[in-house]
Design an enzyme around this catalytic site. Structure first.
Site, PDB file in Angstrom:
ATOM      1  N   ASP A 223       0.842  -1.205   0.000  1.00  0.00           N
ATOM      2  CA  ASP A 223       0.000   0.000   0.000  1.00  0.00           C
ATOM      3  C   ASP A 223       0.869   1.244   0.000  1.00  0.00           C
ATOM      4  O   ASP A 223       2.073   1.185   0.257  1.00  0.00           O
ATOM      5  CB  ASP A 223      -0.937   0.001   1.201  1.00  0.00           C
ATOM      6  CG  ASP A 223      -0.189   0.019   2.528  1.00  0.00           C
ATOM      7  OD1 ASP A 223       0.838  -0.678   2.641  1.00  0.00           O
ATOM      8  OD2 ASP A 223      -0.629   0.712   3.473  1.00  0.00           O
TER       9      ASP A 223
ATOM     10  N   GLU B 278       0.085  -1.370   5.563  1.00  0.00           N
ATOM     11  CA  GLU B 278       1.107  -0.971   6.534  1.00  0.00           C
ATOM     12  C   GLU B 278       0.897   0.455   7.001  1.00  0.00           C
ATOM     13  O   GLU B 278       1.067   0.771   8.190  1.00  0.00           O
ATOM     14  CB  GLU B 278       2.501  -1.118   5.896  1.00  0.00           C
ATOM     15  CG  GLU B 278       3.656  -0.899   6.861  1.00  0.00           C
ATOM     16  CD  GLU B 278       4.184   0.529   6.886  1.00  0.00           C
ATOM     17  OE1 GLU B 278       5.052   0.818   7.731  1.00  0.00           O
ATOM     18  OE2 GLU B 278       3.717   1.363   6.072  1.00  0.00           O
TER      19      GLU B 278
END
Length: 485
Positions: free
Chosen positions: A78, A145
């Site tokens: 991400d 994350e």
């Protein structure tokens, strides 16, 4: 048309530019997950996916390296989605547009996603190679994350087999990271009463923009401006001196980014129209003087606007502005063990208003677990005094340094041999997923490396081209020197 095809190493930049085309906001990684699965199938590599969405792709050793220890390379898929307010960009559907500027690659008015797209690209380049020697490798791609370490938190036990982990999420060439801070979020929610706006009022909008923003871990000690604190500072003063009444307030965005922009709509009695303009101009000059060296492009504006239909009750406004003013932001303490390392900090990240509620998001970090909870409690106490409902996230643990690490010695020796300079071995104030991996895999030997990235979590994010080549050469040399089982 490729923009980065002239850069070396070509294979790494090829995959980096390819994933720039794939939208991958935190918690919405379906497209990049699909891409990784298709990649594994096309390369005829074994892969698996756990319940939360993490992907593991495995590649056997090249001939003659079968007896080496297995190595896990890890990156998160991400990216932080930040853009300039005047840019029309849909992070869920639009591609990132990279460009080359003076030896760096950056995006066009958005975050670049080099954090941690460059780690992902290096993993893909390694997995796709047919001419790189290495022992058995596993590549772990974790989800979400940036907004909660969700992938690392929910990683299934026995998901991978390696005893050595190379985290590819660091942002400084020549620095080897063997520890990181732990963190926790603290969110305050205010219930607000709205009253009809009197007609005899002068309405205006205040904007704070042009700040650098940045990573709330890596950049918290740089003295950068926080748009939320700057905006509130004027609102608080003007409420005392000119009878300012607040209608709307919004600032910042992500918990792990320092607020770059903030906006408010307010009113004052008509006879205070000119006095408040004068006061704002004086305040603007003060802020620009204070931040001139570090924030030369800060921009403060006051402009008239339509009369808002409602304003926040005087009591609720008083509680809100006082608590934001009192809430700490920035470095709380420095490490007593490692010179120059921030030990504990807090970030007043975002203020969001919806109907009858204002939500304030903050994040705390510390390499000392007890200090992490202490600063979170301090922030909690400020907002509870003002009557807010305060909650904490689950938090995540820090990663305690191991100076006797085998992979540290291998990585350090490799860097010295390749580049004829000694790397700096240190811990980082930012959070890494390593601490969570260590909870489930207590025998993991870990290190974190990466090329130089600046301005992460802001539209100024950029990656230094020359350091990507060094990062790639270093990574391949590390793999060549992994010991046998």
């Amino acid at each position: 048309m490729s923009v980065l095809n002239s850069l070396e190493p070509k294979v790494v930049w090829h995959y980096f530019e390819e994933i720039c085309q794939i939208p991958r906001p935190s918690k919405k990684e379906e497209k990049i997950i699909s891409y990784l699965i298709s990649f594994a199938k096309n390369q005829q590599l074994k892969y698996k996916q756990d319940a939360i969405g993490n992907i593991l792709i495995s590649k056997p050793a090249t001939q003659g390296f079968e007896k080496m220890k297995s190595v896990l390379l890890q990156s998160h898929i991400d990216m932080v989605c930040e853009k300039h307010s005047w840019i029309n960009h849909d992070f869920e559907n639009d591609a990132i547009k990279p460009q080359i500027v003076d030896g760096w690659v950056k995006a066009t008015d958005t975050t670049l996603g080099a954090d941690d797209g460059i780690g992902v690209a290096a993993q893909l380049a390694l997995l796709a190679s047919d001419n790189i020697q290495h022992g058995p490798i596993e590549c772990l791609f974790t989800v979400d994350e940036e907004t909660g370490l969700t992938g690392a938190f929910n990683l299934e036990e026995n998901f991978f087999e390696s005893s050595i982990l190379l985290n590819l999420d660091s942002e400084d060439d020549g620095e080897l990271f063997i520890g990181c801070a732990g963190g926790i979020d603290t969110v305050a929610k205010f219930k607000i009463a709205n009253h009809a706006t009197p007609n005899n009022m002068f309405p205006f909008k205040i904007s704070i923009a042009g700040l650098k923003g940045g990573h709330s871990g890596d950049d918290i000690d740089k003295g950068l401006g926080n748009a939320n604190k700057i905006l509130n500072r004027f609102l608080w003063k003007a409420s005392k001196e000119f009878g300012l009444r607040l209608s709307k307030i919004n600032g910042g965005n992500l918990r792990n980014a320092i607020a770059r922009e903030a906006f408010a709509i307010a009113v004052v009695p008509q006879h205070q129209k000119e006095p408040i303009r004068v006061a704002f101009n004086i305040f603007s000059d003060e802020i620009q003087t204070e931040l001139n060296q570090i924030e030369p492009t800060v921009k403060l504006e006051l402009e008239s606007c339509d009369l808002p239909t409602s304003i926040i009750s005087e009591e609720d406004q008083h509680k809100l502005l006082n608590s934001i003013y009192a809430c700490p932001h920035g470095v709380i303490s420095m490490s007593k063990d490692i010179k120059g390392l921030v030990e504990t900090s807090t970030n007043l990240a975002a203020i969001k208003q919806n109907d009858n509620q204002i939500e304030i998001t903050t994040s705390q970090r510390s390499s000392v677990e007890s200090a992490k909870y202490d600063i979170a409690s301090m922030v909690q106490s400020v907002f509870e005094l003002a009557g807010a409902n305060v909650t904490h996230g689950d938090g995540y643990p820090g990663w305690q340094p191991n100076t006797n690490s085998e992979i540290l010695n291998i990585t350090r020796n490799s860097y010295e041999r390749l580049f004829n300079e000694k790397p700096i071995v240190r811990a980082i104030h930012a959070g890494l997923e390593c601490g969570l991996f260590l909870e489930k895999y207590p025998n993991l030997d870990m290190i974190s490396i990466g090329p130089t990235i600046r301005g992460a979590h802001s539209p100024d994010e950029k990656i230094e081209i020359d350091t990507v080549k060094k990062f790639w050469e270093h990574l391949l040399d590390i793999l060549l020197n992994i010991p046998k089982v």
